[in-house]
Design a protein around this motif. Structure first.
Motif, PDB file in Angstrom:
ATOM      1  N   GLU A 134      28.637  61.883 -87.065  1.00 28.62           N
ATOM      2  CA  GLU A 134      27.559  62.151 -87.527  1.00 28.62           C
ATOM      3  C   GLU A 134      27.037  60.836 -88.583  1.00 28.62           C
ATOM      4  OE1 GLU A 134      26.486  65.906 -87.616  1.00 28.62           O
ATOM      5  OE2 GLU A 134      26.306  66.122 -85.434  1.00 28.62           O
ATOM      6  N   ASN A 135      28.087  60.940 -89.905  1.00 21.96           N
ATOM      7  CA  ASN A 135      27.872  60.758 -91.355  1.00 21.96           C
ATOM      8  C   ASN A 135      28.342  59.269 -90.677  1.00 21.96           C
ATOM      9  OD1 ASN A 135      27.866  62.960 -92.623  1.00 21.96           O
ATOM     10  ND2 ASN A 135      30.086  63.844 -92.579  1.00 21.96           N
ATOM     11  N   LEU A 146      25.077  53.914 -90.906  1.00 19.21           N
ATOM     12  CA  LEU A 146      25.133  52.465 -90.105  1.00 19.21           C
ATOM     13  C   LEU A 146      23.282  52.350 -89.853  1.00 19.21           C
ATOM     14  CD1 LEU A 146      27.341  52.801 -87.032  1.00 19.21           C
ATOM     15  CD2 LEU A 146      27.447  50.972 -89.013  1.00 19.21           C
ATOM     16  N   LYS A 147      22.906  53.722 -89.968  1.00 20.41           N
ATOM     17  CA  LYS A 147      21.096  53.906 -90.189  1.00 20.41           C
ATOM     18  C   LYS A 147      21.123  53.417 -91.859  1.00 20.41           C
ATOM     19  CE  LYS A 147      20.540  57.604 -86.409  1.00 20.41           C
ATOM     20  NZ  LYS A 147      19.902  58.368 -86.266  1.00 20.41           N
ATOM     21  N   GLY A 196      18.611  48.902 -95.295  1.00 14.22           N
ATOM     22  CA  GLY A 196      18.544  47.991 -95.912  1.00 14.22           C
ATOM     23  C   GLY A 196      18.042  48.019 -97.289  1.00 14.22           C
ATOM     24  N   THR A 197      18.498  49.144 -97.139  1.00 14.58           N
ATOM     25  CA  THR A 197      18.167  50.189 -98.701  1.00 14.58           C
ATOM     26  C   THR A 197      19.089  51.015 -98.907  1.00 14.58           C
ATOM     27  OG1 THR A 197      17.440  52.535 -98.195  1.00 14.58           O
ATOM     28  CG2 THR A 197      15.633  50.675 -97.974  1.00 14.58           C
ATOM     29  N   ASP A 232      15.727  61.170 -95.697  1.00 13.03           N
ATOM     30  CA  ASP A 232      16.537  61.002 -94.676  1.00 13.03           C
ATOM     31  C   ASP A 232      17.617  62.488 -95.505  1.00 13.03           C
ATOM     32  OD1 ASP A 232      17.151  58.584 -94.250  1.00 13.03           O
ATOM     33  OD2 ASP A 232      17.129  57.642 -95.645  1.00 13.03           O
ATOM     34  N   LEU A 233      17.088  63.321 -96.770  1.00 11.09           N
ATOM     35  CA  LEU A 233      18.064  64.457 -96.527  1.00 11.09           C
ATOM     36  C   LEU A 233      17.242  65.738 -95.898  1.00 11.09           C
ATOM     37  CD1 LEU A 233      16.850  64.060-100.245  1.00 11.09           C
ATOM     38  CD2 LEU A 233      19.207  63.657 -98.752  1.00 11.09           C
TER      39      LEU A 233
END
Length: 77
Positions: free
Chosen positions: A36-37, A42-43, A48-49, A56-57
């Motif tokens: 998962e990490n 990778l996502k 690109g940020t 995300d959180l």
């Protein structure tokens, strides 16, 4: 407890015939966490940020709540 079972330091128990010098439950827990990490990392790279967004959180919290353990052929004692 009889002589045909083993209780490990982590608290999981196995029948002697099922114990293979490792705790399947803990191993799966760590493997799933690593998977998962890495996928989350990778996502973020693909986005690109370098900044975490609230989305995300929130997704990370939901994934943690849904996390479960997989059952094996041998039952825990």
């Amino acid at each position: 407890m009889n002589d045909d079972s083993v209780v490990l330091v982590c608290g999981h128990g196995y029948h002697s015939a099922c114990y293979d010098k490792r705790c399947v439950y803990c191993e799966n827990f760590y493997k799933n966490g690593i998977y998962e990490n890495v996928n989350a990392f990778l996502k973020r790279i693909e986005k690109g940020t370098d900044m975490l967004t609230q989305d995300d959180l929130d997704n990370e919290i939901i994934e943690d709540e849904e996390e479960g353990t997989e059952e094996t052929d041998c039952e825990q004692t």
